[in-house]
Every structure is written in structure tokens, then in C-alpha cells.
Design an enzyme around this catalytic site. Structure first.
Site, PDB file in Angstrom:
ATOM      1  N   SER A 156       0.842  -1.195   0.000  1.00 50.70           N
ATOM      2  CA  SER A 156       0.000   0.000   0.000  1.00 50.70           C
ATOM      3  C   SER A 156       0.883   1.254   0.000  1.00 50.70           C
ATOM      4  O   SER A 156       1.751   1.369  -0.852  1.00 50.70           O
ATOM      5  CB  SER A 156      -0.943  -0.055   1.208  1.00 50.70           C
ATOM      6  OG  SER A 156      -1.991   0.875   1.069  1.00 50.70           O
ATOM      7  N   ASP A 322      -8.446  -6.564  -4.861  1.00 51.20           N
ATOM      8  CA  ASP A 322      -8.067  -5.222  -4.398  1.00 51.20           C
ATOM      9  C   ASP A 322      -8.600  -4.191  -5.391  1.00 51.20           C
ATOM     10  O   ASP A 322      -8.098  -4.073  -6.499  1.00 51.20           O
ATOM     11  CB  ASP A 322      -6.537  -5.143  -4.304  1.00 51.20           C
ATOM     12  CG  ASP A 322      -6.044  -3.800  -3.779  1.00 51.20           C
ATOM     13  OD1 ASP A 322      -6.858  -2.862  -3.595  1.00 51.20           O
ATOM     14  OD2 ASP A 322      -4.819  -3.684  -3.538  1.00 51.20           O
ATOM     15  N   HIS A 355      -7.864  -5.205  -0.616  1.00 54.23           N
ATOM     16  CA  HIS A 355      -6.587  -4.526  -0.404  1.00 54.23           C
ATOM     17  C   HIS A 355      -5.874  -5.015   0.855  1.00 54.23           C
ATOM     18  O   HIS A 355      -4.652  -5.132   0.887  1.00 54.23           O
ATOM     19  CB  HIS A 355      -6.832  -3.016  -0.334  1.00 54.23           C
ATOM     20  CG  HIS A 355      -5.581  -2.225  -0.128  1.00 54.23           C
ATOM     21  ND1 HIS A 355      -4.572  -2.190  -1.056  1.00 54.23           N
ATOM     22  CD2 HIS A 355      -5.161  -1.462   0.911  1.00 54.23           C
ATOM     23  CE1 HIS A 355      -3.584  -1.424  -0.611  1.00 54.23           C
ATOM     24  NE2 HIS A 355      -3.920  -0.978   0.575  1.00 54.23           N
TER      25      HIS A 355
END
Lengths: 378, 378
Positions: A156, A322, A355
């Protein structure tokens, strides 16, 4: 240059905070001085300093990658990846994880004292970029006597830092692992962050950011921001599987506005528990840095050009569910790496968790990271 | 039973509001009396009353389907679909569109005066369901002397009402058009709504809903709720195409927290303009009704059973970029309709606009609705 060893109550990390004199020149043109950096290390540096791995954390993450969190008491956020017998093993690597500047776990951020006024910076803290965070990490590595990184790795926002490293310091990175991330924040990414910022700024307790002297902090706004963001970390299918339309400890709908559905109760809990451990102004600053993030933009619009000076090996990982940083974003990075002549491997993993998959049980992710890191040391 | 003709300043609609004595028995067990319903009509009823079309509006929609909105002055929300030469043509049909109960455009809702206290209901207004909205519409049709509907049609929450109609009044619906909708709210749908509700309730001006006597209304919270919801109405690709990472009237990033990006400015505008025309408590009540919506649940868990008593023809339309009520939701409805033996047609249309596509320029949608309605009258 003072270095303070904090009480070590972590499971096996070495809790440290350092005050570097700076100044750190920022992308905005401002300078930050001094630069406090709180970090954890695991393992020992070998003689030729060739075994250093820098782990970069996500938006609301911290340096406690494999140490219990001092506020929540929970295990480190990546204990599945970092530790004895794990892909990133302190028996083999000297592992560094630093709290990003702008954050609130010991590194310089809006809650820090501004030496010019002897009061917290609050919104007078300079606006940062992901590249600024990376430059602060480089200052820490200088301080630790680390030249080259065997690997930089993150998921991320941590992936944004990892991917930025070889573009800013092409000679200091041997290999780079970028998980569930992107080379630039999309309009939808920016939009969700803007909702969070507006929720915080709409909270009357925010008071232009000057709430530090007071018991009244903008918790309600920060909780709403976290709730909105949290939905984007999960997949629709994952939410359906985990909660569906199940009711919360009741047989029937209450026809009221309490949390009737389990998913409501879960989200409220996510919001409320988050405000216990995070500073609202830091949330503003770090989301802003992420929105400003666009590696190609900083290199004349060409992502391939950004990577050209680097000799690093790259490993890209995305997750099929995601939708925050979907697989297409990772593919675009791989295409640019190919165009720049870099060695790049890429895998899309299947996971129901959206995610957040990079933080959760995912043996395939561990195998990919382990294989890539070992491949580099063979 | 009083019927008040409001000043007609619409383009060609007939602006009406009726107070029906009720009581309307609600799913919660409560009863609502009186029941105010504000509605617009277009065209004239034919002699055998066989040309009536009921149009159902979405969450923040209203009865001004093809009349200028009295607050914003903008053309009706479905002027592309309803009007002379359009698929739903007042020359052929008697068209009714009523503000749903719980809303704030003239129908009974939290801002209405509770006859028990002579003060606004606020949060003492009974919690509603989509089926309650449908039953209120049926009361209006009774009042207008309408028995059977040639068609009921709606998009999004309007589609939920349209789909509920033949399950509640199987003998009153000849055909049913459900666009960009679903048979039940998913965990992710509920989660986004819960964020919006929490944003409103976190606004200190909300004061438990009792803000009507005051100039201070929970605008900030409602604006944040709208911003979060608005993102779900658009597609990622659509946002990228429309805004990308373009800056707002500036050449460079400002390194501040003003709206640097066009998408931020756009979202802020969406939030601010929304609060001019909508009541925060209505937003709470209507989102709650949508979250409670699950047609199968109300029929022993079987969607096919819900449709079994109906003889209606169905037309389902989804959009390929709608991630709020994705195509799979429409397909599940079609499967249930097939299982129940109902006549059902289904088409997935391609559009860059995500969920909002049903409100925007989409000639294919007009052709589908036109063809379906004409097919039914051939």
C-alpha cells in the site's frame, strides 16, 4: 546528534527514536529541522552491511512491524512476514522499519513541537510527499551507517515508498518489493481521501488543527474518515462472506438507528478503535502525501524514465480483489520497468480480502517474497 | 380527505400534494397518520385507465421527474426519459411520480409535523422500509382512482420500489422496469450508508435530529455523507476520464489542504449543493429503508417465491461499470424471475458513468425502455 534508546518492551524489536539535526529539504521547498525518527530494528547488520532490509509501512501503520503495538498491545502489523522462520528473518537480515515523517508514533509530525514557537506544529507542519518520507528514511540509514539496501519492501503506501526508493536513490537499492500498490494516486483514490479529510475538518473539535492542548480531539470526524477508508480496504465479496446481512446479536431488525447489522457494528468499532491510536492531523498530512504521489509526474510524465537510473530487481504483487490499487496499476508499473530494462517479476494473487490481503494470512505472499529475496542472495 | 393544488410553476408537470387520512400500517408495526404525499403527474388517464405509469425515484430524488426542481431550478432528474417524444411520453401515458415517504419534498417525513405533539417528528418519525414506500404509493393511486399500473419503473432505489410492487400488489402491475438496482442491499452497500449516517450523527448540529427550529442544521455531516456516497455513484474509469489528477485552476500543487485537484473541488461542490436541497434526517431514514431492503428475506429467503403470485412482465437493466449495484445483482433477479415462471428480459448496457448512468445520456437505455413499454402495448 542525540540518540535515545526507549524502554524496550517489545517482543523482540529494539525500540529506538533518534533526533537528527536536519534540515531535511522537502518537495514543497520548506525545510524540516530537527527530524525525529522513531524506528524498530530486528536482527544484526553483517560485516559488509549487505543484509539490510527496509520495511515501509502503510498510511495508518507504524514502525512496530513485528513488535507489539505500545497502545493496542496487538502483535506487529506484519508479524506474518517478519520474524524467525518467516520470509524476512532477523537471523539473516538487519531489518529496519521507521515511522514515516508526518505520522504520530514518534517521528516528526504535526503533533511535534515546532522549535520556532515551542508549541505543536499542528497545521503549520510542512506538507509532505512520499519522496520526503523516503528522504527521511535515507537520513536514518545514514545515521545507522547503512549505505545500500539489500531490499526495500512495503505494501500500500509502504509500496509507494518502496517504489520511490530506486527512483530517488538508484545506487542504494538492490531489490524492491511492491505489494498492493500503485505508481500514482487515481482520481477515485484522491476522492476517498478527500472525504476523510472533510470529515475531520468538519468536526468542530478539529479547530484548524489546534487541539493538542485540549482533551477534546476530533475523534468523531477521524472515526468517520477511518470508516469510509476501511470499506475501500475490503472487497465486496469479502464483506458479504464475513458479514452478509447478518444482524447484530438480535433475531429481528430493531427499526431504529443502532447498529442492527454486524457490518455496521464492525465499522463503528473500526472507527472508534482507530482514534485511540492515531492523530487526526497526521491523517490529513499522510493522505495528502499519498494524493500528491505520482512517480511519472515527477519524471516528465514517464514512469520508465523514473526507473532508468536504477539497477534494482523488482517484485510486484497485486491481489485480484483489491479495488483500491487494482492489478492494472501493478501491471502499468511492470510495463514501465520492462521499458526501462529493469528486471521485474509480477504476480497477481487470489484472495477474498481485497486490499487488506497483504496484511492477512496469505501463504502465497510469503512464498513470493521469500523466493524473491532468496533469489537475490543466491 | 383534502387535496391541495400547489402553484404550478413546473414546465409541464402538475404539482400536487395530498393529505390522506391513513393510517398507513408500517412494517415496523407502527402506523402513520396522516400520510402526506407530494407528487407530479404528466399526461392524462385514458378511459379504461390502462395507461398509467408510476415512476419511482432514487434516494435523493424527488417527484420532479420531468419538471424543473423548485429549489435548484434544474430540469427534472429524468427529463431524458420522460417527455414529448421520449420513451415515457405524456401524450400516451398518465405518468405519476410521488415523493417517497421519509423524504423531504412534501411527503410525510421526519421534518413533518407530528399531530401528537404539534412539533416536527424528527427522529420520532417511524422507521420505514421500501415496502412501506410502495404501500404509500398505492394509497396515492387509490386516491387518484388508479387500479392497475401499465408499468412501474425506477432506477437505483426507484428500482427497489419497482421490483417490490409486483411482490406486494401482484394484481396491480402489468410490467415492471428495474434499472441499476438490486433485490437486496449488500454488506458493502450497508457499510457505505452507515458511514453517511455516522457522519450526520457526528455533526454537533444534528442534536439527536431536533434541529428544525434552528438555523443551525447538520450541513457539514450531510455534505460528508453525500461526498462518500457520490463516489459510489461513479466509476473509477469515469472519474479518471473526467478528472484524472488534473489540478484545480493552478499550474502546480499548493502543498496545502485546499482543493488542489479538480476531483476534490467537484466532490466538495457535490456535498455543499446537496445540503441546500435535502434534509439530514430524511437521509438517515431513507438509507435505513434501503439497508433493510431484502425482498427474498421477506419471502422466506426465496426471491422466486416473492414473484410467484405476479403475472407482470419484467425488464432488468444494469450497467457494466456500476459497482454499487453490479450486473450480478440484476442477474440474480432474472434467475429468480425465470424460476418463478415470469417473463423477464435483461440487458447489461455499457457506459463509462457507473451507477449514475441511468440518469445520464444513454440512448441505449431509452431504446430498451421504449421497446419494452411498446412491446407490452402491442
Amino acid at each position: 546528534m542525540a540518540s535515545a534508546l526507549l524502554p524496550d518492551d517489545s517482543r523482540f524489536g529494539l525500540r529506538r527514536q533518534v533526533r537528527l539535526p536536519g534540515p531535511l529539504r522537502l518537495d514543497s521547498g520548506a525545510a524540516l529541522a530537527p527530524v525525529d525518527i522513531a524506528y524498530e530494528t530486528y536482527g544484526a547488520m553483517n560485516e559488509d552491511k549487505s543484509n539490510v532490509i527496509l520495511i515501509c509501512h502503510a498510511l495508518t501503520g507504524d514502525q512496530y512491524v513485528a513488535s507489539d503495538h505500545p497502545i493496542t498491545g496487538k502483535p506487529g502489523w506484519w508479524w506474518r512476514m517478519v520474524g524467525e522462520g518467516k520470509p524476512i528473518d532477523p537471523a539473516r537480515y538487519f531489518i529496519v522499519c521507521a515511522n514515516v515523517i508526518g505520522s504520530c508514533m514518534g517521528s516528526s509530525g504535526p503533533a511535534s513541537v515546532d522549535p520556532a514557537s515551542n508549541a505543536p506544529y499542528a497545521m503549520r507542519f510542512p506538507v509532505l510527499t512520499i519522496a520526503d518520507m523516503v528522504r527521511a528514511q535515507a537520513m536514518l540509514l545514514d545515521h545507522l551507517g547503512v549505505g545500500r539496501l539489500a531490499a526495500v519492501i512495503g505494501g500500500s503506501m509502504g509500496g509507494m515508498q518502496a517504489l520511490s526508493w530506486p527512483t530517488i536513490f538508484p545506487d542504494r537499492v538492490e531489490s524492491c518489493v511492491v505489494i498492493a500498490s500503485t505508481a500514482r494516486h487515481s482520481a477515485q483514490n484522491i476522492a476517498f481521501h478527500e472525504v476523510g479529510r472533510q470529515a475531520i475538518m468538519a468536526d468542530p473539535n478539529w479547530r484548524g488543527g489546534d487541539y493538542y492542548a485540549d482533551a477534546q480531539v476530533p475523534s468523531a470526524g477521524l472515526a468517520v474518515a477511518r470508516m469510509a477508508a476501511h470499506i475501500t480496504y475490503l472487497s465486496e465479496a469479502g464483506l458479504t462472506e464475513k458479514f452478509g446481512r447478518r444482524l447484530q446479536g438480535r433475531d429481528a431488525k430493531t427499526f431504529g438507528f443502532d447498529a442492527d447489522f454486524q457490518v455496521e457494528s464492525y465499522l463503528r468499532h473500526q472507527g472508534l478503535s482507530f482514534v485511540e491510536r492515531f492523530d487526526a492531523n497526521s491523517y490529513l498530512y499522510i493522505t495528502r502525501a499519498m494524493d500528491y504521489y505520482d512517480i511519472a509526474e515527477d519524471h516528465g510524465g514517464s514512469l520508465a524514465k523514473a526507473f532508468a537510473p536504477s539497477k534494482a530487481r523488482f517484485c510486484l504483487v497485486s491481489f485480484d480483489t483489491d479495488w483500491l490499487y487494482p492489478t492494472a496499476e501493478s501491471r502499468a508499473i511492470v510495463h514501465a520497468l520492462n521499458a526501462s530494462g529493469a528486471q521485474a517479476s509480477f504476480v497477481e494473487l487470489s484472495s477474498p480480502f481485497g486490499h487488506d490481503a497483504f496484511l492477512l494470512e496469505c501463504p502465497e505472499l510469503n512464498r513470493v517474497v521469500d523466493g524473491f529475496l532468496k533469489g537475490g542472495r543466491a
